[in-house]
Design an enzyme around this catalytic site. Structure first.
Site, PDB file in Angstrom:
ATOM      1  CB  THR A  87      -0.898   0.027   1.254  1.00  0.00           C
ATOM      2  OG1 THR A  87      -1.647  -1.177   1.309  1.00  0.00           O
ATOM      3  CG2 THR A  87      -1.849   1.213   1.197  1.00  0.00           C
ATOM      4  CE  LYS A 162      -5.192  -1.014   1.686  1.00  0.00           C
ATOM      5  NZ  LYS A 162      -5.288  -2.282   2.329  1.00  0.00           N
ATOM      6  CE  LYS A 237       1.499   2.350   4.127  1.00  0.00           C
ATOM      7  NZ  LYS A 237       2.144   1.119   3.761  1.00  0.00           N
TER       8      LYS A 237
HETATM    9  P1  NAD Z   1       6.209  -5.632   7.362  1.00  0.00           P
HETATM   10  O1  NAD Z   1       6.897  -4.463   7.973  1.00  0.00           O
HETATM   11  O2  NAD Z   1       5.917  -6.822   8.201  1.00  0.00           O
HETATM   12  O3  NAD Z   1       7.036  -6.146   6.066  1.00  0.00           O
HETATM   13  C1  NAD Z   1       7.758  -5.318   5.207  1.00  0.00           C
HETATM   14  C2  NAD Z   1       9.073  -6.037   4.881  1.00  0.00           C
HETATM   15  O4  NAD Z   1       9.794  -5.265   3.921  1.00  0.00           O
HETATM   16  C3  NAD Z   1       9.991  -6.192   6.110  1.00  0.00           C
HETATM   17  O5  NAD Z   1      10.299  -7.566   6.298  1.00  0.00           O
HETATM   18  C4  NAD Z   1      11.225  -5.379   5.742  1.00  0.00           C
HETATM   19  O6  NAD Z   1      12.445  -5.936   6.227  1.00  0.00           O
HETATM   20  C5  NAD Z   1      11.160  -5.420   4.229  1.00  0.00           C
HETATM   21  N1  NAD Z   1      11.926  -4.343   3.586  1.00  0.00           N
HETATM   22  C6  NAD Z   1      11.939  -3.030   3.896  1.00  0.00           C
HETATM   23  N2  NAD Z   1      12.772  -2.374   3.056  1.00  0.00           N
HETATM   24  C7  NAD Z   1      13.272  -3.291   2.196  1.00  0.00           C
HETATM   25  C8  NAD Z   1      14.165  -3.235   1.112  1.00  0.00           C
HETATM   26  N3  NAD Z   1      14.721  -2.077   0.719  1.00  0.00           N
HETATM   27  N4  NAD Z   1      14.461  -4.382   0.453  1.00  0.00           N
HETATM   28  C9  NAD Z   1      13.911  -5.561   0.846  1.00  0.00           C
HETATM   29  N5  NAD Z   1      13.043  -5.684   1.871  1.00  0.00           N
HETATM   30  C10 NAD Z   1      12.732  -4.555   2.543  1.00  0.00           C
HETATM   31  O7  NAD Z   1       4.862  -5.038   6.732  1.00  0.00           O
HETATM   32  P2  NAD Z   1       3.561  -5.862   6.264  1.00  0.00           P
HETATM   33  O8  NAD Z   1       2.562  -5.874   7.373  1.00  0.00           O
HETATM   34  O9  NAD Z   1       3.992  -7.126   5.617  1.00  0.00           O
HETATM   35  O10 NAD Z   1       2.971  -4.855   5.164  1.00  0.00           O
HETATM   36  C11 NAD Z   1       3.528  -4.753   3.847  1.00  0.00           C
HETATM   37  C12 NAD Z   1       2.635  -3.854   3.024  1.00  0.00           C
HETATM   38  O11 NAD Z   1       1.307  -4.396   3.004  1.00  0.00           O
HETATM   39  C13 NAD Z   1       2.506  -2.425   3.569  1.00  0.00           C
HETATM   40  O12 NAD Z   1       2.516  -1.537   2.479  1.00  0.00           O
HETATM   41  C14 NAD Z   1       1.168  -2.447   4.283  1.00  0.00           C
HETATM   42  O13 NAD Z   1       0.564  -1.170   4.329  1.00  0.00           O
HETATM   43  C15 NAD Z   1       0.384  -3.409   3.418  1.00  0.00           C
HETATM   44  N6  NAD Z   1      -0.741  -4.072   4.083  1.00  0.00           N
HETATM   45  C16 NAD Z   1      -0.568  -4.631   5.314  1.00  0.00           C
HETATM   46  C17 NAD Z   1      -1.650  -5.255   5.931  1.00  0.00           C
HETATM   47  C18 NAD Z   1      -1.503  -5.901   7.294  1.00  0.00           C
HETATM   48  O14 NAD Z   1      -2.531  -6.255   7.890  1.00  0.00           O
HETATM   49  N7  NAD Z   1      -0.294  -6.094   7.796  1.00  0.00           N
HETATM   50  C19 NAD Z   1      -2.911  -5.302   5.285  1.00  0.00           C
HETATM   51  C20 NAD Z   1      -3.030  -4.750   4.011  1.00  0.00           C
HETATM   52  C21 NAD Z   1      -1.946  -4.124   3.432  1.00  0.00           C
END
Ligand code: NAD
Length: 291
Positions: A87, A162, A237
């Site tokens: 997102t 979204k 966010k």
């Molecule tokens: P998270 O923080 O658990 O995972 C993100 C991952 O990206 C981390 O493991 C981090 O180490 C990695 N990362 C960061 N920078 C990086 C880079 N330069 N290269 C490689 N890896 C890198 O977050 P999440 O909960 O998995 O969410 C991910 C996305 O999904 C976000 O944009 C969030 O808004 C969206 N989202 C999350 C949810 C939820 O319920 N968690 C629901 C819908 C959407």
């Protein structure tokens, strides 16, 4: 399919694991997260993208997406597709898509709803922006990771869908919570309030499916001490992304603006951090007109 998967956090890890379970060959990269079962890890994002037919990104925000895109686009094979499921802001999504297209690649922005539970169960909903051909390439992957993929139009339209949806959600959750708190003060029983509103014109998903009052309506995070669910931090966010988009597009969104301000106070100054976004109800319960 040969897939690169960058960003294996709470959402990315179970999505990648489902792709492996469906027989796809997944090469992953993350700055810190461990390898999900069956995913072979690369030493860099560029290495994970090399030779992949589709590269999936699941990253925290638009700035990181742009940085990662800068590393991987030059390595991707002509005709390959960049499928960003994070997102992020609409402007970053459109910028990355035009860079990908200029490099002869397909690009899709495909943010999800369904949360960590949906990612693990393979029941996410994808809201997708980008070209028809790229959508057709990614469709079998959407079918593995989710239950529904809606093609919303050209690049950026997935992110637009979204944040518009979640702006409505933030506003209706606040409205539902403040109405419950008012009903309490007027001596109205919460079950009676639910029975009326859930079948009347004030009904919404926030009331009928995710009721913020414990013990009322279907099971929801309210019945579990407001453990997320959908964290207030993530709602903040998304509301901020909606307001950034509204600024760019010169759209008047007073309710979305107020919802963003309220969730900002709740998360950053009060006790909302780490709680479900429906914990707005106990917040309102404890307050009066002047607090
Ligand atoms: P998270 O923080 O658990 O995972 C993100 C991952 O990206 C981390 O493991 C981090 O180490 C990695 N990362 C960061 N920078 C990086 C880079 N330069 N290269 C490689 N890896 C890198 O977050 P999440 O909960 O998995 O969410 C991910 C996305 O999904 C976000 O944009 C969030 O808004 C969206 N989202 C999350 C949810 C939820 O319920 N968690 C629901 C819908 C959407």
């Amino acid at each position: 399919m040969k897939i690169g998967f960058i960003g294996l956090g709470n959402m990315g890890a179970p999505m990648a694991a489902n792709l492996v379970a469906a027989g796809h060959q997944v090469t992953g990269f993350d700055l810190s997260a461990p390898a999900p079962d069956g995913v072979s890890m690369a030493a860099s994002a560029a290495e994970a993208a090399t030779g992949a037919e589709v590269v999936i990104t699941m990253l925290p925000n638009g700035a990181i997406l742009k940085a990662v895109a800068g590393e991987i686009l030059p390595e991707m094979a002509p005709g390959a597709v960049l499928l960003d499921c994070s997102t992020v802001d609409v402007a970053s999504a459109r910028e990355v898509a035009s860079q990908a297209e200029a490099a002869g690649l397909g690009a899709l922005d495909a943010p999800v709803s369904g949360g960590v539970g949906g990612a693990a169960a393979g029941t996410l909903t994808f809201m997708v922006g980008g070209g028809e051909a790229a959508f057709a390439t990614a469709k079998p992957l959407f079918d593995v990771m989710g239950q529904k993929a809606v093609h919303c139009g050209p690049a950026g339209n997935g992110q637009a869908a979204k944040i518009c949806n979640n702006m409505i959600l933030g506003v209706t959750m606040i409205a539902t919570c403040e109405a419950f708190a008012l009903a309490d003060k007027l001596g109205l029983d919460r079950q009676a309030m639910f029975d009326v509103v859930s079948t009347s014109s004030g009904q919404s998903w926030s009331m009928t499916t995710y009721c913020p009052a414990p013990g009322v309506g279907p099971k929801s995070p309210a019945d579990n001490g407001y453990t997320p669910g959908f964290a207030a931090d993530l709602m903040l966010k998304d509301l901020r992304l909606s307001q950034a988009a509204a600024e760019d597009a010169d759209a008047d969104t007073p309710m979305g603006q107020l919802a963003a301000a309220l969730y900002a106070r709740f998360v950053e100054e009060e006790d909302g951090k780490g709680r479900d976004f429906s914990a707005m109800l106990p917040r309102f319960e404890g307050r009066g007109r002047s607090s």
